[in-house]
Design a protein around this motif. Structure first.
Motif, PDB file in Angstrom:
ATOM      1  N   UNK A   1      -5.638   0.228  -3.673  1.00  0.00           N
ATOM      2  CA  UNK A   1      -6.453  -0.839  -4.482  1.00  0.00           C
ATOM      3  C   UNK A   1      -5.410  -2.124  -4.187  1.00  0.00           C
ATOM      4  N   UNK A   2      -6.334  -3.710  -4.764  1.00  0.00           N
ATOM      5  CA  UNK A   2      -5.089  -4.409  -5.735  1.00  0.00           C
ATOM      6  C   UNK A   2      -5.931  -4.463  -6.059  1.00  0.00           C
ATOM      7  N   UNK A   3      -5.174  -5.005  -7.315  1.00  0.00           N
ATOM      8  CA  UNK A   3      -5.758  -6.129  -8.751  1.00  0.00           C
ATOM      9  C   UNK A   3      -4.802  -6.938  -9.050  1.00  0.00           C
ATOM     10  N   UNK A   4      -6.140  -7.626  -8.522  1.00  0.00           N
ATOM     11  CA  UNK A   4      -5.493  -9.278  -9.745  1.00  0.00           C
ATOM     12  C   UNK A   4      -3.648  -9.357  -8.846  1.00  0.00           C
ATOM     13  N   UNK A   5      -3.659  -9.046  -7.283  1.00  0.00           N
ATOM     14  CA  UNK A   5      -2.901  -9.306  -6.984  1.00  0.00           C
ATOM     15  C   UNK A   5      -1.753  -8.176  -6.374  1.00  0.00           C
ATOM     16  N   UNK A   6      -1.493  -7.917  -7.621  1.00  0.00           N
ATOM     17  CA  UNK A   6      -1.205  -6.492  -7.263  1.00  0.00           C
ATOM     18  C   UNK A   6      -1.328  -5.119  -6.704  1.00  0.00           C
ATOM     19  N   UNK A   7      -0.836  -3.888  -5.857  1.00  0.00           N
ATOM     20  CA  UNK A   7      -0.752  -3.240  -5.402  1.00  0.00           C
ATOM     21  C   UNK A   7      -1.373  -2.211  -6.389  1.00  0.00           C
ATOM     22  N   UNK A   8      -2.164  -0.913  -6.415  1.00  0.00           N
ATOM     23  CA  UNK A   8      -2.352  -0.234  -7.180  1.00  0.00           C
ATOM     24  C   UNK A   8      -2.576   1.152  -6.923  1.00  0.00           C
ATOM     25  N   UNK A   9      -2.184   2.233  -7.054  1.00  0.00           N
ATOM     26  CA  UNK A   9      -2.120   3.404  -6.528  1.00  0.00           C
ATOM     27  C   UNK A   9      -3.065   4.734  -8.011  1.00  0.00           C
ATOM     28  N   UNK A  10      -3.953   4.903  -7.624  1.00  0.00           N
ATOM     29  CA  UNK A  10      -4.520   5.824  -8.607  1.00  0.00           C
ATOM     30  C   UNK A  10      -5.102   6.970  -7.556  1.00  0.00           C
ATOM     31  N   UNK A  11      -4.666   8.491  -8.620  1.00  0.00           N
ATOM     32  CA  UNK A  11      -5.207   9.856  -7.522  1.00  0.00           C
ATOM     33  C   UNK A  11      -4.963  10.823  -9.040  1.00  0.00           C
ATOM     34  N   UNK A  12      -5.940  12.288  -8.866  1.00  0.00           N
ATOM     35  CA  UNK A  12      -6.943  12.797  -9.185  1.00  0.00           C
ATOM     36  C   UNK A  12      -7.431  14.350  -8.839  1.00  0.00           C
ATOM     37  N   UNK A  13      -5.591  15.278  -9.190  1.00  0.00           N
ATOM     38  CA  UNK A  13      -5.703  16.421  -7.895  1.00  0.00           C
ATOM     39  C   UNK A  13      -6.660  17.608  -9.512  1.00  0.00           C
TER      40      UNK A  13
ATOM     41  N   UNK B   1       0.920  -0.950  -0.280  1.00  0.00           N
ATOM     42  CA  UNK B   1       0.070  -0.067   0.165  1.00  0.00           C
ATOM     43  C   UNK B   1       1.020   0.900   0.130  1.00  0.00           C
ATOM     44  N   UNK B   2       1.713   1.555   0.725  1.00  0.00           N
ATOM     45  CA  UNK B   2       2.883   2.412   0.366  1.00  0.00           C
ATOM     46  C   UNK B   2       3.361   2.693  -0.503  1.00  0.00           C
ATOM     47  N   UNK B   3       4.102   1.485  -1.130  1.00  0.00           N
ATOM     48  CA  UNK B   3       5.046   1.475  -2.893  1.00  0.00           C
ATOM     49  C   UNK B   3       4.451   0.638  -3.720  1.00  0.00           C
ATOM     50  N   UNK B   4       3.382   0.975  -3.838  1.00  0.00           N
ATOM     51  CA  UNK B   4       2.802   0.068  -5.218  1.00  0.00           C
ATOM     52  C   UNK B   4       3.265  -0.203  -6.795  1.00  0.00           C
TER      53      UNK B   4
ATOM     54  N   UNK C   1      -9.484  -5.647  -5.030  1.00  0.00           N
ATOM     55  CA  UNK C   1      -9.878  -5.298  -3.312  1.00  0.00           C
ATOM     56  C   UNK C   1      -9.989  -3.996  -3.266  1.00  0.00           C
ATOM     57  N   UNK C   2     -10.617  -2.922  -2.516  1.00  0.00           N
ATOM     58  CA  UNK C   2     -10.261  -1.755  -2.475  1.00  0.00           C
ATOM     59  C   UNK C   2      -9.632  -1.781  -1.062  1.00  0.00           C
ATOM     60  N   UNK C   3      -8.871  -1.109  -0.962  1.00  0.00           N
ATOM     61  CA  UNK C   3      -8.339  -0.701   0.694  1.00  0.00           C
ATOM     62  C   UNK C   3      -8.238   0.591   0.763  1.00  0.00           C
ATOM     63  N   UNK C   4      -8.297   1.872   0.167  1.00  0.00           N
ATOM     64  CA  UNK C   4      -8.931   2.970   0.830  1.00  0.00           C
ATOM     65  C   UNK C   4      -8.645   3.661  -0.008  1.00  0.00           C
TER      66      UNK C   4
END
Length: 462
Positions: free
Chosen positions: A316-328, A203-206, A268-271
């Motif tokens: 979130x986790x997708x297919x076993x991998x952590x991913x992070x998405x953000x929009x500003x 989660x800290x380093x997707x 799987x949505x983590x945060x």
């Protein structure tokens, strides 16, 4: 998914033509004209609707049909089409037939002068437009996002079922797949000698992260963009976590798991979190041209100004991998800059990083950071000479520091966001001509919107 649609003009020889049952078959050649794609633009409330018509396409009839309520939004669309038709270089030749009235949707679905509905406008209405179109046997070509809330997502699943039954196609406009550094990042990630394998991440380093920074005040086709006031109403436009993130979630799937079907059960949505951008009345006036905040925005007005919940972040986790998405979203970009994109894919042998900051003159640049020793540079150069050159001929590599290289992509591949709409449209036309989408497109579209809605629900809990 097979699509029963007449798409392009085809001239084909018929070796045997039976004129009547009594006649003897005789060999001859004739021409059979199959109807071209005919576009119907519905309720254009976003400038993306016009960008689809910034270029012309051989497969598309030059007459386009517009169905919309009267107002400034359709006027702006028609003005842009006139500008494209009258420009000196690469002018278009669209003939526009317009119907303006409150029953514009029923008029389109009953008369059906075209076979493809183009829609870009109020996101709150979009899924209902999509449902009406597929029920009427029309193909859909829609700006993102297709849905902005859980209720809309349920309708979207229904729309895909009906589209399959009626043999028509739903497709959302994913322009970012055609951005050159993103395409290059994906291509490098497929080279085991350079990238290795995508790590699982944390989660800290997707394993894969994407951040997009946008601005309310901007220029489109060389002119200041005037946004409708409803653009700032999250009930109409949607919150940022379900709007622009659609592109980023799409790219996570498209790059990390190319040509793979990703089911929503693999997400799987983590945060997730959301926060507002605050606009003063003066800034709101500059962007919309309106003197005051409309009544429907009163719910979002605080002492500091208009609070627009256009910012969002999800892990979130997708297919076993952590991913992070953000929009500003910010009000206005600094002079000489614009919307920016940051992306990183972490592999076992290297990281692939896209930056677009001051050091890059606010233009996207791809970097490769090695996790290996001296032999890595040789593997990188071989990849440039072979696999990369097949798609991006003329690409070179420039060493920035030990273990880090900049990928120099020829300018001819950097055509800009507006031109990507033409590329996506050409791709869509190929799918219409073949009568089917890739097997992974529809299930992955469903998973994409499942992800954004899951983030929306998670963020609202906080």
């Amino acid at each position: 998914m097979k699509v029963k649609t007449k798409c392009i003009t085809i001239v084909m020889p018929l070796l045997f033509l039976c004129v009547s049952c009594a006649e003897v078959k005789k060999e001859e050649s004739t021409e059979v004209a199959i109807e071209k794609v005919k576009l119907m633009t519905l309720d254009p409330g976003h400038f993306h609707a016009a960008l689809v018509q910034k270029a012309m396409y051989p497969q598309v009839d030059s007459t386009i049909f517009v169905f919309a309520p009267k107002g400034a939004e359709v006027d702006d669309f028609l003005t842009k089409i006139k500008q494209y038709n009258s420009r000196v270089e690469n002018s278009t030749a669209w003939e526009v037939k317009t119907y303006l009235g409150d029953d514009y949707l029923n008029k389109m679905t009953s008369e059906k002068p075209g076979n493809v509905m183009v829609v870009a406008g109020k996101n709150s209405k979009k899924i209902d437009y999509v449902l009406a179109a597929v029920k009427a046997g029309l193909n859909v070509y829609a700006d993102k996002p297709l849905v902005i809330n859980p209720e809309g997502f349920e309708k979207l699943k229904e729309a895909f079922i009906i589209a399959e039954e009626n043999g028509v196609m739903i497709y959302d406009i994913m322009t970012e797949r055609f951005e050159s550094t993103t395409m290059m990042q994906k291509q490098f990630s497929l080279l085991p000698n350079v990238f290795g394998e995508l790590i699982d991440g944390t989660p800290e380093e997707p394993a894969i992260s994407k951040e997009s920074v946008h601005h309310f005040f901007k220029y489109v086709s060389g002119k200041p963009l005037i946004r409708p006031s409803w653009f700032f109403d999250v009930n109409e436009e949607g919150e940022g976590i379900v709007d622009v993130t659609t592109h980023l979630v799409d790219l996570v799937q498209w790059e990390a798991f190319p040509n793979q079907i990703i089911d929503s059960s693999q997400v799987e949505m983590v945060s997730a979190r959301r926060w507002p951008t605050v606009l003063s009345l003066e800034e709101f006036q500059n962007v919309t041209g309106s003197d005051t905040y409309p009544e429907y925005l009163e719910k979002d007005i605080a002492e500091d100004g208009l609070n627009v919940y256009c910012n969002g972040e999800m892990t979130y986790k997708i297919n076993g991998k952590f991913a992070k998405v953000s929009v500003i979203w910010n009000y206005k970009a600094p002079e000489g800059t614009g919307d920016t994109h940051y992306s990183v894919m972490r592999g076992s042998k290297s990281n692939l990083i896209i930056k677009q900051g001051e050091e890059e003159n606010y233009k996207p640049v791809l970097y490769v950071e090695s996790k290996l020793g001296a032999d890595f540079e040789k593997s990188l150069n071989l990849a440039i000479e072979n696999e990369i050159a097949e798609q991006f001929l003329g690409t070179t590599v420039e060493k920035v520091e030990d273990g880090k290289w900049k990928i120099v992509i020829p300018e001819k591949f950097k055509i800009g966001h507006e031109s990507h709409f033409g590329q996506v449209t050409e791709n869509y036309l190929k799918y219409l001509a073949s009568g089917e989408l890739p097997t992974w497109e529809v299930p992955n579209m469903i998973t994409k919107y499942y992800t954004t809605i899951a983030a929306y629900k998670k963020a609202k809990e906080n």
